[in-house]
Design a protein around this motif. Structure first.
Motif, PDB file in Angstrom:
ATOM      1  N   LEU A  36       1.457  -1.732  -0.197  1.00 17.61           N
ATOM      2  CA  LEU A  36      -0.010  -0.298  -0.198  1.00 17.61           C
ATOM      3  C   LEU A  36       0.534   1.008   0.161  1.00 17.61           C
ATOM      4  N   GLY A  37       0.634   1.703  -0.222  1.00 16.41           N
ATOM      5  CA  GLY A  37       1.004   3.357  -1.243  1.00 16.41           C
ATOM      6  C   GLY A  37       2.446   3.529  -2.527  1.00 16.41           C
ATOM      7  N   GLY A  38       2.063   2.136  -2.659  1.00 13.41           N
ATOM      8  CA  GLY A  38       2.920   2.475  -4.570  1.00 13.41           C
ATOM      9  C   GLY A  38       4.014   2.345  -4.432  1.00 13.41           C
ATOM     10  N   ILE A  39       4.904   3.235  -5.248  1.00  9.23           N
ATOM     11  CA  ILE A  39       6.488   3.101  -5.922  1.00  9.23           C
ATOM     12  C   ILE A  39       6.224   4.759  -4.980  1.00  9.23           C
ATOM     13  N   CYS A  40       5.370   5.611  -4.847  1.00  7.00           N
ATOM     14  CA  CYS A  40       6.043   6.944  -4.063  1.00  7.00           C
ATOM     15  C   CYS A  40       6.520   6.338  -2.693  1.00  7.00           C
ATOM     16  N   LEU A  41       5.519   6.017  -1.926  1.00 11.41           N
ATOM     17  CA  LEU A  41       5.862   5.816  -0.425  1.00 11.41           C
ATOM     18  C   LEU A  41       6.896   4.983  -0.427  1.00 11.41           C
ATOM     19  N   ASN A  42       7.211   4.035  -1.294  1.00  3.65           N
ATOM     20  CA  ASN A  42       7.945   2.874  -0.997  1.00  3.65           C
ATOM     21  C   ASN A  42       9.060   2.528  -1.093  1.00  3.65           C
ATOM     22  N   ILE A  82      20.560   3.020   4.792  1.00  3.07           N
ATOM     23  CA  ILE A  82      19.420   2.013   3.965  1.00  3.07           C
ATOM     24  C   ILE A  82      18.613   1.841   4.653  1.00  3.07           C
ATOM     25  N   LYS A  83      18.699   1.324   5.681  1.00  2.00           N
ATOM     26  CA  LYS A  83      17.821   0.565   6.759  1.00  2.00           C
ATOM     27  C   LYS A  83      16.596   1.775   7.350  1.00  2.00           C
ATOM     28  N   ARG A  84      17.625   2.948   7.961  1.00  2.00           N
ATOM     29  CA  ARG A  84      16.621   3.654   8.394  1.00  2.00           C
ATOM     30  C   ARG A  84      15.973   4.341   7.051  1.00  2.00           C
ATOM     31  N   SER A  85      16.392   4.967   5.662  1.00  2.00           N
ATOM     32  CA  SER A  85      15.138   5.202   4.657  1.00  2.00           C
ATOM     33  C   SER A  85      13.747   3.869   4.516  1.00  2.00           C
ATOM     34  N   ARG A  86      14.206   3.073   4.663  1.00  2.00           N
ATOM     35  CA  ARG A  86      13.140   1.358   4.556  1.00  2.00           C
ATOM     36  C   ARG A  86      12.120   1.616   5.507  1.00  2.00           C
ATOM     37  N   GLY A  87      12.682   1.646   7.049  1.00  2.00           N
ATOM     38  CA  GLY A  87      12.264   2.266   8.116  1.00  2.00           C
ATOM     39  C   GLY A  87      11.268   3.071   8.168  1.00  2.00           C
ATOM     40  N   VAL A  88      11.164   4.728   7.459  1.00  2.00           N
ATOM     41  CA  VAL A  88      10.451   5.780   7.259  1.00  2.00           C
ATOM     42  C   VAL A  88       9.286   4.955   5.688  1.00  2.00           C
ATOM     43  N   ALA A  89      10.058   3.866   4.913  1.00  2.00           N
ATOM     44  CA  ALA A  89       8.769   3.891   3.826  1.00  2.00           C
ATOM     45  C   ALA A  89       8.206   3.145   4.424  1.00  2.00           C
ATOM     46  N   ASP A  90       8.315   1.801   5.361  1.00  2.00           N
ATOM     47  CA  ASP A  90       7.270   0.835   6.362  1.00  2.00           C
ATOM     48  C   ASP A  90       6.435   1.662   6.964  1.00  2.00           C
ATOM     49  N   GLY A  91       6.776   3.069   7.495  1.00  2.00           N
ATOM     50  CA  GLY A  91       6.116   3.717   8.881  1.00  2.00           C
ATOM     51  C   GLY A  91       5.067   4.686   7.584  1.00  2.00           C
ATOM     52  N   MET A  92       4.917   5.184   6.447  1.00  2.00           N
ATOM     53  CA  MET A  92       4.215   5.715   5.624  1.00  2.00           C
ATOM     54  C   MET A  92       3.357   4.634   5.355  1.00  2.00           C
ATOM     55  N   SER A  93       3.798   3.180   5.092  1.00  2.00           N
ATOM     56  CA  SER A  93       2.894   1.861   4.390  1.00  2.00           C
ATOM     57  C   SER A  93       2.264   1.724   5.119  1.00  2.00           C
ATOM     58  N   LYS A  94       2.485   1.664   6.392  1.00  2.00           N
ATOM     59  CA  LYS A  94       1.143   1.417   7.564  1.00  2.00           C
ATOM     60  C   LYS A  94       0.326   2.459   7.542  1.00  2.00           C
ATOM     61  N   GLY A  95       0.996   3.889   7.527  1.00  2.00           N
ATOM     62  CA  GLY A  95      -0.038   4.745   7.734  1.00  2.00           C
ATOM     63  C   GLY A  95      -1.035   4.572   6.919  1.00  2.00           C
ATOM     64  N   VAL A  96      -1.409   4.528   5.692  1.00  2.00           N
ATOM     65  CA  VAL A  96      -1.603   3.895   4.581  1.00  2.00           C
ATOM     66  C   VAL A  96      -2.891   2.569   5.324  1.00  2.00           C
ATOM     67  N   GLN A  97      -2.387   2.258   5.230  1.00  2.00           N
ATOM     68  CA  GLN A  97      -3.297   1.007   5.943  1.00  2.00           C
ATOM     69  C   GLN A  97      -4.389   0.997   7.090  1.00  2.00           C
ATOM     70  N   PHE A  98      -4.167   2.192   8.055  1.00  2.00           N
ATOM     71  CA  PHE A  98      -4.369   2.822   8.766  1.00  2.00           C
ATOM     72  C   PHE A  98      -5.474   3.704   8.074  1.00  2.00           C
ATOM     73  N   LEU A  99      -4.897   4.361   6.959  1.00  2.00           N
ATOM     74  CA  LEU A  99      -6.389   4.974   6.053  1.00  2.00           C
ATOM     75  C   LEU A  99      -7.816   4.583   5.914  1.00  2.00           C
ATOM     76  N   MET A 100      -6.485   2.946   5.108  1.00  2.00           N
ATOM     77  CA  MET A 100      -8.055   2.201   4.458  1.00  2.00           C
ATOM     78  C   MET A 100      -8.864   1.967   5.475  1.00  2.00           C
ATOM     79  N   LYS A 101      -8.847   1.956   6.562  1.00  2.00           N
ATOM     80  CA  LYS A 101      -9.764   1.047   7.140  1.00  2.00           C
ATOM     81  C   LYS A 101     -10.225   2.492   7.879  1.00  2.00           C
ATOM     82  N   LYS A 102     -10.184   3.456   8.394  1.00  2.00           N
ATOM     83  CA  LYS A 102     -10.103   4.350   8.948  1.00  2.00           C
ATOM     84  C   LYS A 102     -11.509   5.000   7.934  1.00  2.00           C
ATOM     85  N   ASN A 103     -11.184   5.099   7.060  1.00  2.00           N
ATOM     86  CA  ASN A 103     -12.389   4.827   5.958  1.00  2.00           C
ATOM     87  C   ASN A 103     -13.462   3.696   5.333  1.00  2.00           C
TER      88      ASN A 103
END
Length: 462
Positions: A36-42, A82-103
């Motif tokens: 979730l979040g596609g290329i941009c977020l991930n 690299i690890k920090r960057s991937r962690g930021v991306a994972d966090g954003m993708s989880k944020g989109v998962q939350f938005l899907m549930k919320k809506n």
């Protein structure tokens, strides 16, 4: 399994469209084959900015003496960056998962394909296919790294932007082919942490979509930082059979061979329109893009398309705006068509680039008589205090009516400044309106007012 809207693709076009549709009371599902979040977020906008921030912090540390601070023993830890960057991306993708549930949006994991009769077939990871139906289907399948015939990516030595964000080890040397936003951002990142970088650009100017003054300034800044740059140059072939890559480059000076560990192909984005059912359903395509009207309807009733697969700039914020306009039209609202000439473009190398509207050259070619103002950050108190004097703000107005035709900025944090101009142009603000608007001091944003004042012969600090 019946929906008002099914969105295929959950990037910044798809997930934003799904949320807006849900806000409007529609029953929505979104189909995603990967994350979730596609290329941009991930693998795009967000994780690259995390990498660039690490490079920025490292540069601050290595130049700490310029600010009167002594630092010893600093080094860039590539794996941790690299690890920090991937962690930021994972966090954003989880944020989109939350938005899907919320809506209350149903998330269907798998590969979606259009079927006749307003249906979508989704094939899961296990190969099982399930069919869903919807009154409206929005295609938001995004894009991928473009490949040149002379530059076939193997994912190891000849790579695209995705692999550039997760290499197993830092290369000692890299050739970046293409100097658009993706190319110069990665060139800046790898150079800042110690990789020897060469940029090869086919056209005569780097960042070729930008105003020529911006291009020349970035060329100077990147060269000063140690990046080698070849313009008017074409990569004819790459031999990756040995331990290193041998890149054959042809330019006006002749043909030469560059040797490097990694070749990064950054020559643009290709729309993902294959195998999504366009031919079977009869959706019209031209030059690799789906043909749509001003509200993103295709030639087939109930089928819409947004983002990288349609006309316009392949940018995350463009896809999001298109998604909102599309679903508002589907819901019976009366949105305005998107003005593609008022889309800000941002490049996050150092110095940053931000622009909107006409370049000086394009404005003159469009028949405008122009007033041009320019204010260098070397004359800015805030820029001097911050140790960030590279760059300038350039503004272009119609001489007759004062219409704000365009703005082009290069310097520290200019990507945070460009929105002022986007709003001003949306509200049809004139050049003199900007001149007479009090800007806070000391700020980088004062440069916009000063540049406007320069266009009208009223600049104070030059």
């Amino acid at each position: 399994m019946n929906y008002d809207i099914i969105v295929i693709g959950s990037g910044p076009g798809g997930y934003v469209a799904a949320i807006r549709a849900s806000q409007l009371g529609l029953k929505v599902a979104i189909v995603e084959r990967e994350s979730l979040g596609g290329i941009c977020l991930n693998w795009g906008c967000i994780p690259t900015k995390a990498l660039l921030k690490s490079a920025n912090v490292f540069e601050y540390i290595t130049h700490a003496a310029d600010y009167g601070i002594k630092v010893q023993g600093s080094e860039a830890d590539f794996d941790s960056i690299i690890k920090r960057s991937r962690g930021v991306a994972d966090g954003m993708s989880k944020g989109v998962q939350f938005l899907m549930k919320k809506n209350k949006i149903d998330v269907i994991m798998g590969t979606g394909k259009l079927k006749k009769g307003n249906k979508v077939e989704v094939k899961g990871a296990d190969g099982a296919a399930t069919e869903y139906s919807a009154k409206s289907i929005i295609l938001a399948t995004g894009g991928r790294s473009r490949e040149l015939p002379s530059l076939k990516q193997d994912g190891k030595k000849i790579i695209g932007y995705r692999q550039a964000m997760s290499l197993p080890e830092q290369p000692k040397s890299m050739v970046v082919v293409g100097s658009g936003a993706i190319g110069v951002e990665f060139a800046y990142f790898y150079n800042a942490i110690g990789t020897k970088v060469t940029i090869v650009e086919y056209l005569d100017n780097i960042v070729p979509v930008e105003d020529e003054d911006v291009s020349k300034q970035l060329l100077r800044s990147l060269k000063k930082s140690g990046i080698s740059i070849m313009t008017g140059a074409n990569v004819e072939s790459v031999d990756a059979s040995g331990k290193s890559c041998k890149v054959q480059v042809k330019s006006a000076a002749g043909t030469e061979t560059l040797e490097c560990d990694i070749v990064l192909s950054a020559v643009g984005v290709t729309p993902n329109i294959e195998n999504i059912g366009l031919e079977e359903v009869g959706v019209k395509v031209e030059k690799g893009r789906v043909i749509v009207d001003d509200f993103y309807k295709t030639n087939i009733d109930g089928v819409y398309a947004i983002g990288d697969i349609v006309k316009g700039q392949a940018l995350a914020h463009v896809a999001s705006a298109e998604g909102i306009i599309c679903v508002e039209k589907i819901a019976g609202h009366h949105p305005e068509p998107l003005n593609y000439n008022n889309i800000p473009g941002c490049t996050y190398c150092s110095p940053e680039i931000a622009s909107v509207g006409y370049t000086e050259k394009a404005a003159k070619e469009a028949g405008y008589e122009v007033k041009v103002g320019k204010f260098p950050f070397s004359a800015s108190g805030k820029a001097s205090a911050a140790g960030a004097k590279d760059g300038f703000v350039k503004v272009i107005f119609d001489a007759k009516y004062g219409e704000f035709l365009g703005a082009h900025m290069i310097g520290a944090n200019v990507t945070e400044m460009i929105a002022e101009v986007v709003v001003a142009r949306k509200l049809e603000t004139t050049g003199m309106d900007i001149v007479k608007t009090v800007h806070p001091h000391p700020t980088m944003s004062e440069a916009i007012m000063e540049a406007a004042a320069d266009a009208y012969g009223e600049v104070i600090h030059l």
